[in-house]
Scaffold this motif. Structure first.
Motif, PDB file in Angstrom:
ATOM      1  N   UNK A  40       0.822  -1.214   0.000  1.00  0.00           N
ATOM      2  CA  UNK A  40       0.000   0.000   0.000  1.00  0.00           C
ATOM      3  C   UNK A  40       0.857   1.265   0.000  1.00  0.00           C
ATOM      4  N   UNK A  41       2.117   1.132   0.409  1.00  0.00           N
ATOM      5  CA  UNK A  41       3.029   2.277   0.441  1.00  0.00           C
ATOM      6  C   UNK A  41       3.825   2.418  -0.852  1.00  0.00           C
ATOM      7  N   UNK A  42       3.700   1.432  -1.737  1.00  0.00           N
ATOM      8  CA  UNK A  42       4.506   1.395  -2.956  1.00  0.00           C
ATOM      9  C   UNK A  42       3.756   2.062  -4.105  1.00  0.00           C
ATOM     10  N   UNK A  43       4.306   3.154  -4.621  1.00  0.00           N
ATOM     11  CA  UNK A  43       3.704   3.829  -5.779  1.00  0.00           C
ATOM     12  C   UNK A  43       4.032   3.035  -7.041  1.00  0.00           C
ATOM     13  N   UNK A  44       3.112   2.989  -8.014  1.00  0.00           N
ATOM     14  CA  UNK A  44       1.822   3.692  -8.093  1.00  0.00           C
ATOM     15  C   UNK A  44       0.632   2.820  -7.696  1.00  0.00           C
ATOM     16  N   UNK A  45       0.833   1.819  -6.846  1.00  0.00           N
ATOM     17  CA  UNK A  45      -0.265   0.939  -6.449  1.00  0.00           C
ATOM     18  C   UNK A  45      -1.276   1.692  -5.595  1.00  0.00           C
ATOM     19  N   UNK A  46      -2.549   1.362  -5.772  1.00  0.00           N
ATOM     20  CA  UNK A  46      -3.607   1.984  -4.989  1.00  0.00           C
ATOM     21  C   UNK A  46      -3.615   1.416  -3.573  1.00  0.00           C
ATOM     22  N   UNK A  47      -3.408   2.262  -2.553  1.00  0.00           N
ATOM     23  CA  UNK A  47      -3.442   1.754  -1.168  1.00  0.00           C
ATOM     24  C   UNK A  47      -4.761   1.068  -0.835  1.00  0.00           C
ATOM     25  N   UNK A  48      -5.875   1.638  -1.286  1.00  0.00           N
ATOM     26  CA  UNK A  48      -7.185   1.062  -0.977  1.00  0.00           C
ATOM     27  C   UNK A  48      -7.330  -0.324  -1.589  1.00  0.00           C
ATOM     28  N   UNK A  49      -6.854  -0.483  -2.831  1.00  0.00           N
ATOM     29  CA  UNK A  49      -6.961  -1.789  -3.488  1.00  0.00           C
ATOM     30  C   UNK A  49      -6.094  -2.824  -2.783  1.00  0.00           C
TER      31      UNK A  49
END
Length: 199
Positions: free
Chosen positions: A108-117
């Motif tokens: 969730x902290x890794x961009x560009x992944x969506x934290x909510x997903x």
């Protein structure tokens, strides 16, 4: 629907000589389970502390492969070398949920992944494992129905880690993979619940 879990018998056959040597060395199933948990926690902490660096992401596929091997080994030690115990059963089930949470939630902290997903995938994964255990609570076998079991989640996050480390784009496609995983996890929960009721 097919799942990577169906490859488990072949994987176990490959690991059996290692299991025999570990049993001969006095290594217990519970020790292996705890080692898998510690490994997942260490990798998750690396992602948490250095979310913008690539090297923790490169480690994830290796950690996932070793963790899958350790998960297979602890079960084989328990069943084939008379190490089954109530504590082992608890550690085995809670260890999987703990390891998933410790390793996958930091994505969730890794961009560009969506934290909510990412958070939703982790929550649904925990529910799917609890649903699998309910099969035993209702007097039947433990349910491992797919299409998004433990091995499939490992393949997903291992692929995502490499994808982000190598390119990191396009963000929409990375997050679409997480959304599809949520749909498949929901399907898995339904399949396991139906299987438990049918048993």
């Amino acid at each position: 629907m097919p799942s990577i879990y169906q490859l488990k018998p072949a994987f176990q056959a490959w690991l059996r000589p290692i299991v025999g040597r570990l049993a001969g060395a006095g290594i217990t199933a519970n020790q292996v389970t705890l080692a898998a948990m510690a490994l997942s926690l260490a990798a998750g902490l690396a992602l948490t502390i250095w979310p913008q660096h690539n090297w923790p992401l490169w480690l994830v596929p290796l950690v996932l492969f070793v963790r899958m091997a350790l998960n297979a080994i602890d079960g084989m030690l328990a069943r084939e070398h008379d190490m089954q115990s109530r504590l082992g059963a608890i550690l085995n089930e809670l260890g999987d949920v703990f390891s998933d949470t410790a390793l996958y939630l930091p994505f969730a902290l890794v961009a560009p992944l969506s934290p909510a997903a990412v958070v939703l995938v982790v929550i649904l994964a925990a529910i799917s494992e609890m649903t699998g255990v309910l099969g035993q609570a209702l007097g039947g076998p433990r349910r491992y129905d797919g299409p998004m079991g433990k091995s499939d989640r490992a393949a997903l996050f291992g692929t995502l880690a490499l994808w982000v480390a190598i390119a990191g784009q396009p963000a929409w496609l990375l997050n679409m993979a997480l959304i599809i995983a949520c749909i498949l996890l929901t399907w898995t929960i339904i399949n396991r619940a139906r299987g438990a009721l049918a048993d």
